[in-house]
Design a protein around this motif. Structure first.
Motif, PDB file in Angstrom:
ATOM      1  N   ALA A  11       0.903  -1.149  -0.307  1.00 53.65           N
ATOM      2  CA  ALA A  11      -0.289   0.035   0.022  1.00 53.65           C
ATOM      3  C   ALA A  11       0.937   2.056  -0.356  1.00 53.65           C
ATOM      4  N   ARG A  12      -0.011   1.964  -0.558  1.00 56.46           N
ATOM      5  CA  ARG A  12       1.523   3.472  -1.506  1.00 56.46           C
ATOM      6  C   ARG A  12       1.068   4.350   0.278  1.00 56.46           C
ATOM      7  N   PHE A  13      -0.148   4.151   1.195  1.00 55.64           N
ATOM      8  CA  PHE A  13       0.293   5.138   2.300  1.00 55.64           C
ATOM      9  C   PHE A  13       0.052   4.173   3.819  1.00 55.64           C
ATOM     10  N   ALA A  14       1.240   4.563   4.583  1.00 55.65           N
ATOM     11  CA  ALA A  14       1.041   3.726   5.790  1.00 55.65           C
ATOM     12  C   ALA A  14       0.539   4.394   6.716  1.00 55.65           C
ATOM     13  N   TRP A  15      -0.117   4.244   7.914  1.00 56.52           N
ATOM     14  CA  TRP A  15      -0.910   4.363   8.918  1.00 56.52           C
ATOM     15  C   TRP A  15       0.055   3.978  10.496  1.00 56.52           C
ATOM     16  N   LYS A  16       0.245   5.343  11.143  1.00 58.23           N
ATOM     17  CA  LYS A  16       0.852   4.741  12.167  1.00 58.23           C
ATOM     18  C   LYS A  16       0.543   6.133  13.416  1.00 58.23           C
ATOM     19  N   LEU A  17       0.713   5.392  14.526  1.00 58.63           N
ATOM     20  CA  LEU A  17       0.320   6.166  16.012  1.00 58.63           C
ATOM     21  C   LEU A  17       1.498   6.937  16.092  1.00 58.63           C
ATOM     22  N   ASP A  18       1.473   8.310  16.440  1.00 57.30           N
ATOM     23  CA  ASP A  18       2.507   9.288  17.015  1.00 57.30           C
ATOM     24  C   ASP A  18       2.242   9.661  18.316  1.00 57.30           C
ATOM     25  N   THR A  19       3.026   8.963  19.307  1.00 56.70           N
ATOM     26  CA  THR A  19       2.789   9.105  20.242  1.00 56.70           C
ATOM     27  C   THR A  19       3.283  10.883  21.294  1.00 56.70           C
ATOM     28  N   ASP A  32       2.965   8.805   2.568  1.00 56.08           N
ATOM     29  CA  ASP A  32       3.071   8.503   1.412  1.00 56.08           C
ATOM     30  C   ASP A  32       4.698   7.739   1.456  1.00 56.08           C
ATOM     31  N   ARG A  33       4.670   6.585   1.399  1.00 57.19           N
ATOM     32  CA  ARG A  33       5.954   5.684   1.089  1.00 57.19           C
ATOM     33  C   ARG A  33       6.632   6.024  -0.235  1.00 57.19           C
ATOM     34  N   SER A  79       9.552   2.243  -1.850  1.00 55.06           N
ATOM     35  CA  SER A  79       9.623   2.815  -0.789  1.00 55.06           C
ATOM     36  C   SER A  79      10.588   3.527  -0.046  1.00 55.06           C
ATOM     37  N   LYS A  80      10.152   4.340   0.283  1.00 54.42           N
ATOM     38  CA  LYS A  80      10.985   5.449   1.165  1.00 54.42           C
ATOM     39  C   LYS A  80      11.583   5.397   2.917  1.00 54.42           C
ATOM     40  N   VAL A  81       9.695   4.139   2.860  1.00 54.47           N
ATOM     41  CA  VAL A  81       9.944   4.043   4.394  1.00 54.47           C
ATOM     42  C   VAL A  81      10.194   2.605   4.320  1.00 54.47           C
ATOM     43  N   THR A  82      10.681   1.828   5.518  1.00 52.53           N
ATOM     44  CA  THR A  82      11.361   0.500   5.494  1.00 52.53           C
ATOM     45  C   THR A  82       9.650  -0.025   5.621  1.00 52.53           C
ATOM     46  N   VAL A  83       9.832  -1.215   4.617  1.00 55.62           N
ATOM     47  CA  VAL A  83       8.662  -1.974   4.605  1.00 55.62           C
ATOM     48  C   VAL A  83       8.982  -3.891   5.281  1.00 55.62           C
ATOM     49  N   SER A  84       8.345  -4.065   6.380  1.00 52.50           N
ATOM     50  CA  SER A  84       8.972  -6.012   6.248  1.00 52.50           C
ATOM     51  C   SER A  84       7.792  -6.325   5.319  1.00 52.50           C
TER      52      SER A  84
END
Length: 179
Positions: A11-19, A32-33, A79-84
């Motif tokens: 998926a091009r877009f990745a959601w995460k929680l920022d605490t 946006d990956r 992807s510019k963001v690491t993907v496992s």
């Protein structure tokens, strides 16, 4: 997916929680990956931002309102963001499950027509008992297993359309509807 080829799309877009640093912040963030840039951020602690009952938007709506395609995919190598590997496998599994469900729904038949006379005693006013006592046994008599019913459409008076998912005698998952 251990025996299958490794997935190449994500998926091009990745959601995460920022605490944040002080645990006072709890933001939902979408990246946006493809670019590595943040495209959406909202306060996840405020139900008005994400709960439809309070006027909030779903993650899909946030992306669409930001001009992004919620279903967009990219090649993992872009992807510019690491993907496992696990994340990529989960994406491939989810995509296959959605395609299977869409195919089943496209082929769904009217359950009451399919059952014919075996459904003649069914009463919409007592649909839950009718599903357990009439419809499910009629399907099982025809060799169906794992029969389950679910709501497709309803209003304040109750169900308008109900769905049924079952496994046919050949082992294929099939769907029906009635209402």
């Amino acid at each position: 997916m251990a025996d299958a080829e490794a997935p190449t799309m994500i998926a091009r877009f990745a959601w995460k929680l920022d605490t944040g640093f002080d645990d006072e912040i709890c933001d939902e963030v979408c990246v946006d990956r493809l670019t590595g840039q943040e495209v959406v951020r909202y306060d996840a602690g405020d139900p008005a931002n994400h709960n439809p009952a309070y006027g909030g938007w779903s993650k899909r709506e946030y992306l669409a309102r930001a001009g992004c395609d919620p279903d967009a995919e990219i090649d993992i190598s872009q992807s510019k963001v690491t993907v496992s590997l696990k994340e990529a496998e989960n994406h491939a599994f989810r995509k296959a499950a959605i395609a299977q469900r869409e195919q089943e729904e496209a082929e769904a038949a009217d359950l009451l027509d399919f059952l014919g006379d075996d459904a003649s005693a069914f009463d919409f006013d007592d649909y839950r008992d009718g599903e357990c006592d009439i419809l499910a046994p009629a399907l099982e008599k025809r060799g169906f297993t794992n029969v389950g019913f679910y709501m497709i459409e309803q209003d304040s008076f109750g169900p308008l359309v109900r769905g049924c998912r079952a496994v046919d005698p050949t082992g294929k998952s099939v769907r029906f509807f009635y209402g």
